[in-house]
Design a protein around this motif. Sequence first.
Motif, PDB file in Angstrom:
ATOM      1  N   THR A 151       0.840  -1.200   0.000  1.00  0.00           N
ATOM      2  CA  THR A 151       0.000   0.000   0.000  1.00  0.00           C
ATOM      3  C   THR A 151       0.872   1.246   0.000  1.00  0.00           C
ATOM      4  OG1 THR A 151      -1.703  -1.201   1.214  1.00  0.00           O
ATOM      5  CG2 THR A 151      -1.845   1.191   1.246  1.00  0.00           C
ATOM      6  N   ASP A 152       1.950   1.235   0.770  1.00  0.00           N
ATOM      7  CA  ASP A 152       2.872   2.374   0.796  1.00  0.00           C
ATOM      8  C   ASP A 152       3.497   2.610  -0.580  1.00  0.00           C
ATOM      9  OD1 ASP A 152       2.339   2.620   3.504  1.00  0.00           O
ATOM     10  OD2 ASP A 152       4.203   1.634   4.132  1.00  0.00           O
ATOM     11  N   ILE A 153       3.885   1.557  -1.253  1.00  0.00           N
ATOM     12  CA  ILE A 153       4.481   1.675  -2.591  1.00  0.00           C
ATOM     13  C   ILE A 153       3.471   2.259  -3.570  1.00  0.00           C
ATOM     14  CG2 ILE A 153       5.334   0.358  -4.578  1.00  0.00           C
ATOM     15  CD1 ILE A 153       6.617  -1.566  -2.481  1.00  0.00           C
ATOM     16  N   LEU A 154       2.229   1.771  -3.519  1.00  0.00           N
ATOM     17  CA  LEU A 154       1.196   2.294  -4.418  1.00  0.00           C
ATOM     18  C   LEU A 154       0.938   3.779  -4.169  1.00  0.00           C
ATOM     19  CD1 LEU A 154      -1.276  -0.710  -4.380  1.00  0.00           C
ATOM     20  CD2 LEU A 154       0.125   0.057  -6.296  1.00  0.00           C
ATOM     21  N   ALA A 155       0.911   4.191  -2.903  1.00  0.00           N
ATOM     22  CA  ALA A 155       0.708   5.611  -2.580  1.00  0.00           C
ATOM     23  C   ALA A 155       1.876   6.444  -3.099  1.00  0.00           C
ATOM     24  CB  ALA A 155       0.551   5.788  -1.071  1.00  0.00           C
ATOM     25  N   GLU A 156       3.095   5.951  -2.930  1.00  0.00           N
ATOM     26  CA  GLU A 156       4.280   6.676  -3.409  1.00  0.00           C
ATOM     27  C   GLU A 156       4.266   6.799  -4.923  1.00  0.00           C
ATOM     28  OE1 GLU A 156       7.853   7.018  -5.446  1.00  0.00           O
ATOM     29  OE2 GLU A 156       7.206   4.970  -5.014  1.00  0.00           O
ATOM     30  N   ARG A 157       3.894   5.739  -5.625  1.00  0.00           N
ATOM     31  CA  ARG A 157       3.842   5.781  -7.089  1.00  0.00           C
ATOM     32  C   ARG A 157       2.752   6.739  -7.575  1.00  0.00           C
ATOM     33  NH1 ARG A 157       6.754   1.022  -8.761  1.00  0.00           N
ATOM     34  NH2 ARG A 157       8.559   1.196  -7.411  1.00  0.00           N
ATOM     35  N   ALA A 198       4.139  10.235  -7.163  1.00  0.00           N
ATOM     36  CA  ALA A 198       5.138  10.478  -8.197  1.00  0.00           C
ATOM     37  C   ALA A 198       4.467  10.754  -9.541  1.00  0.00           C
ATOM     38  CB  ALA A 198       6.090   9.288  -8.306  1.00  0.00           C
ATOM     39  N   ALA A 199       3.409  10.024  -9.851  1.00  0.00           N
ATOM     40  CA  ALA A 199       2.692  10.246 -11.110  1.00  0.00           C
ATOM     41  C   ALA A 199       2.092  11.635 -11.146  1.00  0.00           C
ATOM     42  CB  ALA A 199       1.610   9.192 -11.310  1.00  0.00           C
ATOM     43  N   ASN A 200       1.562  12.108 -10.016  1.00  0.00           N
ATOM     44  CA  ASN A 200       0.998  13.461  -9.943  1.00  0.00           C
ATOM     45  C   ASN A 200       2.073  14.511 -10.151  1.00  0.00           C
ATOM     46  OD1 ASN A 200      -1.643  12.664  -9.523  1.00  0.00           O
ATOM     47  ND2 ASN A 200      -1.433  12.645  -7.302  1.00  0.00           N
ATOM     48  N   LEU A 201       3.257  14.295  -9.610  1.00  0.00           N
ATOM     49  CA  LEU A 201       4.354  15.252  -9.758  1.00  0.00           C
ATOM     50  C   LEU A 201       4.833  15.364 -11.198  1.00  0.00           C
ATOM     51  CD1 LEU A 201       6.527  14.446  -6.606  1.00  0.00           C
ATOM     52  CD2 LEU A 201       5.113  16.473  -7.003  1.00  0.00           C
ATOM     53  N   HIS A 202       4.759  14.258 -11.908  1.00  0.00           N
ATOM     54  CA  HIS A 202       5.243  14.222 -13.282  1.00  0.00           C
ATOM     55  C   HIS A 202       4.134  14.492 -14.308  1.00  0.00           C
ATOM     56  CE1 HIS A 202       9.080  12.940 -11.837  1.00  0.00           C
ATOM     57  NE2 HIS A 202       8.577  11.866 -11.264  1.00  0.00           N
TER      58      HIS A 202
END
Length: 91
Positions: A76-82, A85-89
């Motif tokens: 779940t932590d990895i999915l939230a981080e990804r 990151a997608a929002n930032l890019h």
Amino acid sequence: DRHPGKPACPSGVPHPMRPIRPAEVGVTKIRAVPYFLHTGTHVAQDLPELLEAGSKRHPQITFLLGDFLGRSRHLTDILAERTRAANLHGI
């Protein structure tokens, strides 16, 4: 057995190693950790049945079933981080 002497692999992914007979090579414990994101037929039914059959066939070996990946807080932590990151890019 569907394929005597060959490792069981209900997910259809071919096993990369040659078949072994666990007791003949000194195996005393087999741990299965399902590489699945959610409970499905393989996690809920197929794997427990395969481990039960293995236990009956090899009573001298302990068979253990761990949680599937989808139960991990880390996933779940990895999915939230990804997602962040997608929002930032701008993806």
